[in-house]
Motif scaffolding. Sequence first.
Motif, mmCIF file in Angstrom:
data_model
loop_
_atom_site.group_PDB
_atom_site.id
_atom_site.type_symbol
_atom_site.label_atom_id
_atom_site.label_comp_id
_atom_site.label_asym_id
_atom_site.label_seq_id
_atom_site.Cartn_x
_atom_site.Cartn_y
_atom_site.Cartn_z
ATOM 1 N N ALA A 51 -57.183 -134.736 -34.981
ATOM 2 C CA ALA A 51 -55.729 -134.573 -35.624
ATOM 3 C C ALA A 51 -54.950 -133.879 -34.475
ATOM 4 O O ALA A 51 -55.013 -133.212 -33.805
ATOM 5 C CB ALA A 51 -56.249 -133.469 -36.692
ATOM 6 N N TYR A 52 -53.782 -134.527 -34.707
ATOM 7 C CA TYR A 52 -52.569 -134.081 -34.104
ATOM 8 C C TYR A 52 -51.613 -133.617 -35.115
ATOM 9 O O TYR A 52 -51.085 -134.257 -35.630
ATOM 10 C CB TYR A 52 -51.900 -135.299 -33.037
ATOM 11 N N VAL A 53 -51.736 -132.312 -35.060
ATOM 12 C CA VAL A 53 -50.775 -131.592 -35.980
ATOM 13 C C VAL A 53 -50.040 -130.310 -35.237
ATOM 14 O O VAL A 53 -50.983 -129.829 -34.674
ATOM 15 C CB VAL A 53 -51.527 -131.090 -37.090
ATOM 16 N N CYS A 54 -48.901 -129.850 -35.664
ATOM 17 C CA CYS A 54 -48.007 -128.695 -35.146
ATOM 18 C C CYS A 54 -49.085 -127.666 -35.300
ATOM 19 O O CYS A 54 -49.583 -127.196 -36.492
ATOM 20 C CB CYS A 54 -46.872 -128.468 -35.548
ATOM 21 N N ARG A 55 -49.372 -126.615 -34.265
ATOM 22 C CA ARG A 55 -50.203 -125.575 -34.488
ATOM 23 C C ARG A 55 -49.500 -124.338 -34.440
ATOM 24 O O ARG A 55 -50.097 -123.261 -34.482
ATOM 25 C CB ARG A 55 -51.038 -125.443 -33.024
ATOM 26 N N GLN A 56 -47.935 -124.491 -34.803
ATOM 27 C CA GLN A 56 -47.173 -123.416 -35.060
ATOM 28 C C GLN A 56 -47.385 -122.375 -34.043
ATOM 29 O O GLN A 56 -47.645 -120.999 -34.147
ATOM 30 C CB GLN A 56 -47.320 -122.692 -36.461
ATOM 31 N N CYS A 57 -47.005 -122.719 -32.657
ATOM 32 C CA CYS A 57 -47.262 -121.572 -31.368
ATOM 33 C C CYS A 57 -46.497 -120.534 -31.750
ATOM 34 O O CYS A 57 -45.384 -120.492 -32.271
ATOM 35 C CB CYS A 57 -46.857 -122.350 -30.170
ATOM 36 N N GLU A 58 -47.043 -119.441 -31.421
ATOM 37 C CA GLU A 58 -46.465 -117.819 -31.490
ATOM 38 C C GLU A 58 -45.044 -117.978 -30.649
ATOM 39 O O GLU A 58 -43.867 -117.373 -31.277
ATOM 40 C CB GLU A 58 -47.242 -117.017 -30.678
ATOM 41 N N ASP A 59 -44.995 -118.739 -29.428
ATOM 42 C CA ASP A 59 -43.804 -118.692 -28.740
ATOM 43 C C ASP A 59 -43.719 -120.477 -28.202
ATOM 44 O O ASP A 59 -44.045 -120.688 -27.282
ATOM 45 C CB ASP A 59 -43.931 -118.152 -27.390
ATOM 46 N N PRO A 60 -43.100 -121.184 -29.144
ATOM 47 C CA PRO A 60 -43.217 -122.603 -29.310
ATOM 48 C C PRO A 60 -42.411 -123.214 -28.044
ATOM 49 O O PRO A 60 -41.109 -122.778 -28.125
ATOM 50 C CB PRO A 60 -42.802 -122.922 -30.502
ATOM 51 N N PRO A 61 -43.059 -123.886 -27.255
ATOM 52 C CA PRO A 61 -42.205 -124.601 -25.939
ATOM 53 C C PRO A 61 -41.152 -125.493 -26.505
ATOM 54 O O PRO A 61 -40.348 -125.668 -26.262
ATOM 55 C CB PRO A 61 -43.457 -125.045 -25.191
#
Length: 131
Positions: A51-61
Amino acid sequence: MPRIEFNPGACSGCQICQQVCSLVKMGVLNIEKARIRIVTEFGKNYTRHVAYVCRQCEDPPCVAVCPTGALEKKDGRIIVHEEKCILCLNCKNACPFNAIFIHPELKAPLICDACGACTTYCPMGALKLIK
């Protein structure tokens, strides 16, 4: 911070999640307009689903490299302001998880906002909304 969690062992590769996503977010049944992608990989002795899905990064690049402010992290979710997007693809190139998609008919990137619709309709229970 909400995000979608994927269990590859439970996934059948049916892509119903992509159909639901495109219907909920775009009003069409078109898996290429979904904000999640399920890819089936075939090896000599295996088949697996990724699955490729946004991981909602803490500090999103993706947000950091956006030159127009079209991407914003708000309430723990990545928000796309389509009217500000110039489709430079900086966000797509910056995503370490290959979770930003572009469709030629659209004027902005497709990024999961963790709405959870895909998790509701996954018949195998392979997707889970983490809050």
